[in-house]
Design a protein around this motif. Sequence first.
Motif, PDB file in Angstrom:
ATOM      1  N   SER A 181      42.524  34.089  38.899  1.00  0.00           N
ATOM      2  CA  SER A 181      42.424  35.335  39.659  1.00  0.00           C
ATOM      3  C   SER A 181      42.158  35.030  41.134  1.00  0.00           C
ATOM      4  O   SER A 181      41.536  34.013  41.470  1.00  0.00           O
ATOM      5  CB  SER A 181      41.312  36.223  39.104  1.00  0.00           C
ATOM      6  OG  SER A 181      41.581  36.575  37.760  1.00  0.00           O
ATOM      7  N   ALA A 182      42.605  35.930  41.981  1.00  0.00           N
ATOM      8  CA  ALA A 182      42.376  35.802  43.425  1.00  0.00           C
ATOM      9  C   ALA A 182      41.655  37.055  43.910  1.00  0.00           C
ATOM     10  O   ALA A 182      42.008  38.172  43.541  1.00  0.00           O
ATOM     11  CB  ALA A 182      43.694  35.622  44.173  1.00  0.00           C
ATOM     12  N   LYS A 183      40.624  36.874  44.731  1.00  0.00           N
ATOM     13  CA  LYS A 183      39.824  37.988  45.230  1.00  0.00           C
ATOM     14  C   LYS A 183      39.727  37.882  46.750  1.00  0.00           C
ATOM     15  O   LYS A 183      39.533  36.797  47.297  1.00  0.00           O
ATOM     16  CB  LYS A 183      38.439  37.960  44.606  1.00  0.00           C
ATOM     17  CG  LYS A 183      37.577  39.167  44.929  1.00  0.00           C
ATOM     18  CD  LYS A 183      36.216  39.068  44.261  1.00  0.00           C
ATOM     19  CE  LYS A 183      36.331  39.184  42.751  1.00  0.00           C
ATOM     20  NZ  LYS A 183      34.987  39.249  42.112  1.00  0.00           N
ATOM     21  N   GLN A 184      39.870  39.032  47.412  1.00  0.00           N
ATOM     22  CA  GLN A 184      39.844  39.034  48.868  1.00  0.00           C
ATOM     23  C   GLN A 184      39.291  40.356  49.370  1.00  0.00           C
ATOM     24  O   GLN A 184      39.529  41.411  48.780  1.00  0.00           O
ATOM     25  CB  GLN A 184      41.258  38.812  49.424  1.00  0.00           C
ATOM     26  CG  GLN A 184      41.332  38.707  50.939  1.00  0.00           C
ATOM     27  CD  GLN A 184      42.729  38.358  51.411  1.00  0.00           C
ATOM     28  OE1 GLN A 184      43.536  37.837  50.649  1.00  0.00           O
ATOM     29  NE2 GLN A 184      43.028  38.644  52.671  1.00  0.00           N
ATOM     30  N   TYR A 229      47.008  32.599  34.925  1.00  0.00           N
ATOM     31  CA  TYR A 229      46.811  32.273  36.338  1.00  0.00           C
ATOM     32  C   TYR A 229      45.339  32.478  36.702  1.00  0.00           C
ATOM     33  O   TYR A 229      44.638  33.298  36.096  1.00  0.00           O
ATOM     34  CB  TYR A 229      47.682  33.156  37.239  1.00  0.00           C
ATOM     35  CG  TYR A 229      49.167  32.923  37.095  1.00  0.00           C
ATOM     36  CD1 TYR A 229      49.847  32.096  37.980  1.00  0.00           C
ATOM     37  CD2 TYR A 229      49.883  33.534  36.068  1.00  0.00           C
ATOM     38  CE1 TYR A 229      51.217  31.884  37.854  1.00  0.00           C
ATOM     39  CE2 TYR A 229      51.254  33.330  35.932  1.00  0.00           C
ATOM     40  CZ  TYR A 229      51.908  32.499  36.830  1.00  0.00           C
ATOM     41  OH  TYR A 229      53.254  32.299  36.702  1.00  0.00           O
ATOM     42  N   SER A 242      45.015  39.638  39.310  1.00  0.00           N
ATOM     43  CA  SER A 242      44.885  38.755  38.147  1.00  0.00           C
ATOM     44  C   SER A 242      46.106  38.887  37.261  1.00  0.00           C
ATOM     45  O   SER A 242      46.761  39.937  37.213  1.00  0.00           O
ATOM     46  CB  SER A 242      43.617  39.088  37.357  1.00  0.00           C
ATOM     47  OG  SER A 242      43.648  40.437  36.922  1.00  0.00           O
ATOM     48  N   SER A 299      52.354  40.515  44.745  1.00  0.00           N
ATOM     49  CA  SER A 299      51.818  39.330  44.064  1.00  0.00           C
ATOM     50  C   SER A 299      52.941  38.433  43.583  1.00  0.00           C
ATOM     51  O   SER A 299      54.070  38.861  43.359  1.00  0.00           O
ATOM     52  CB  SER A 299      50.962  39.752  42.863  1.00  0.00           C
ATOM     53  OG  SER A 299      51.780  40.308  41.835  1.00  0.00           O
ATOM     54  N   GLU A 337      41.185  42.458  44.025  1.00  0.00           N
ATOM     55  CA  GLU A 337      41.304  41.363  43.069  1.00  0.00           C
ATOM     56  C   GLU A 337      42.647  41.479  42.355  1.00  0.00           C
ATOM     57  O   GLU A 337      43.022  42.551  41.886  1.00  0.00           O
ATOM     58  CB  GLU A 337      40.168  41.387  42.050  1.00  0.00           C
ATOM     59  CG  GLU A 337      40.193  40.207  41.089  1.00  0.00           C
ATOM     60  CD  GLU A 337      38.985  40.167  40.172  1.00  0.00           C
ATOM     61  OE1 GLU A 337      38.864  39.211  39.392  1.00  0.00           O
ATOM     62  OE2 GLU A 337      38.163  41.101  40.238  1.00  0.00           O
ATOM     63  N   VAL A 374      49.674  38.041  47.685  1.00  0.00           N
ATOM     64  CA  VAL A 374      48.822  37.100  46.958  1.00  0.00           C
ATOM     65  C   VAL A 374      49.691  36.234  46.048  1.00  0.00           C
ATOM     66  O   VAL A 374      50.476  36.766  45.249  1.00  0.00           O
ATOM     67  CB  VAL A 374      47.761  37.839  46.119  1.00  0.00           C
ATOM     68  CG1 VAL A 374      46.896  36.855  45.361  1.00  0.00           C
ATOM     69  CG2 VAL A 374      46.920  38.735  47.011  1.00  0.00           C
ATOM     70  N   SER A 375      49.538  34.914  46.168  1.00  0.00           N
ATOM     71  CA  SER A 375      50.214  33.971  45.268  1.00  0.00           C
ATOM     72  C   SER A 375      49.157  33.352  44.356  1.00  0.00           C
ATOM     73  O   SER A 375      48.231  32.686  44.834  1.00  0.00           O
ATOM     74  CB  SER A 375      50.921  32.871  46.071  1.00  0.00           C
ATOM     75  OG  SER A 375      51.979  33.413  46.832  1.00  0.00           O
ATOM     76  N   LEU A 376      49.272  33.596  43.078  1.00  0.00           N
ATOM     77  CA  LEU A 376      48.289  33.123  42.109  1.00  0.00           C
ATOM     78  C   LEU A 376      48.601  31.693  41.681  1.00  0.00           C
ATOM     79  O   LEU A 376      49.764  31.308  41.539  1.00  0.00           O
ATOM     80  CB  LEU A 376      48.247  34.033  40.885  1.00  0.00           C
ATOM     81  CG  LEU A 376      47.882  35.501  41.154  1.00  0.00           C
ATOM     82  CD1 LEU A 376      47.909  36.289  39.847  1.00  0.00           C
ATOM     83  CD2 LEU A 376      46.514  35.607  41.802  1.00  0.00           C
ATOM     84  N   GLU A 377      47.560  30.911  41.470  1.00  0.00           N
ATOM     85  CA  GLU A 377      47.708  29.521  41.025  1.00  0.00           C
ATOM     86  C   GLU A 377      47.707  29.487  39.505  1.00  0.00           C
ATOM     87  O   GLU A 377      46.827  30.060  38.859  1.00  0.00           O
ATOM     88  CB  GLU A 377      46.571  28.671  41.581  1.00  0.00           C
ATOM     89  CG  GLU A 377      46.642  27.209  41.187  1.00  0.00           C
ATOM     90  CD  GLU A 377      45.447  26.428  41.711  1.00  0.00           C
ATOM     91  OE1 GLU A 377      45.305  25.252  41.305  1.00  0.00           O
ATOM     92  OE2 GLU A 377      44.645  26.991  42.490  1.00  0.00           O
TER      93      GLU A 377
END
Length: 415
Positions: A272-275, A270, A266, A233, A264, A289-292
């Motif tokens: 959270s990103a889920k895939q 930031y 988190s 991440s 997921e 994963v790059s979190l915004e």
Amino acid sequence: MFRRSLWLKKNRNTMGYIASCLKQLGQYDDALDQYEEMRREFPRLPAKIEATVAAEMAELSGLMGTLAVTGDAPAGALLFVDDRLRGKLPVEKPLRVSVGSRAVRVEKEGFAPLSMTVEVKAGKESVAELVATSRKGRLVVSEKHNWVLHVELDGKEVGVTPWQGLVDVGEHKVRLHGFMGVEALAACEAPGAVAEEGAKVASTVEAAPVRLYEETRVVLGAEERDASLRVESTPVGATVSIDARVVGKAPWEGRLPLGEHVIEVSAGGYFSAKQTVRLERRKQRELSVSLERQPDLVAEAPAATNWKIPVGLAYGVGVVGLGVFVVTGGLALDKVNELHVRCPNKLCPSTEAGNQRAAAALGTAATVGLVVVGLGTATGTALVLLMGPESGERRAGLSVSAGVGLGGFEVRGRF
């Protein structure tokens, strides 16, 4: 012989003989029980027999006390007093036992016995408070498919399934892991021994609460985990959750059951990103994963609120000045009106010197109050323009200054 006769037919004389024999054998509690049963079966005894029974029961009562068992005594255990089985724990009521020193022992299959000596006194209750020197419980672990797998207890391997053993009281973590042959896995067969190669299988970690002298059974289901996943991440150290369960911090790597999993990631500050990823046998998946970053709303919110505090203080000072101006100005006006009446043609006698000074002081205070009103109002307005909402759009072309002169004030601005 007497008991066999009594079993064939209940007879009061036979019951009396049995009670007398028990008394001579020193089994006073059983003798007293026999006399009580005799009275229940034959409530209308002849007067002579009733007198004899009552005297015997009184004598026996004086030779006995009662015994209660407490402490670490396990439920369902056998209770022995002087090597005589007296029943199972817990006992419904205190036992009647003969006076003197009595050896109390409690036994439960699979556990070490508990024992102690109790001094029983006539007519009193004695308590056998048992204390276990080895505080253990039994843990039984099995796999729901009857697979033979390694048992991991609190991070250490202790054997293979099915497994059981004595462990310390408290909560323990149990996990199964090992290998299964591909053919056996497809046929769901139960192997007879631990496999050393094949598809990797493992269970989740299960919490097993073990209580003193009790048996705790744990049945775990192992799944094929011959696939691995690595999660990285940005930023590093984000929390990784798999199928709604937190598994650790990124970078994270581990084996998972085959099929689809929801990953997921988190981190604080930031989004959270889920895939969803699909894992296949003997393949490793890598997920980066790059979190915004979220807008810095928390930092902006105080700035949008804090400007109100100095503005409120400035306008508050103006209100106070206004109050001073109104009060002192009114008093000064009253004094001046009085002096007009007492001083015709503006010629005042020396006796009115005090009133003249008072009028002048009140006038000065009113003027100061008016100046404070101007300063507070001007300062509050300037702060609103400089710090208030939407001030950033105007700040580059805005210049505000305030000044005070004799008898007045002014505010100057340039947009």
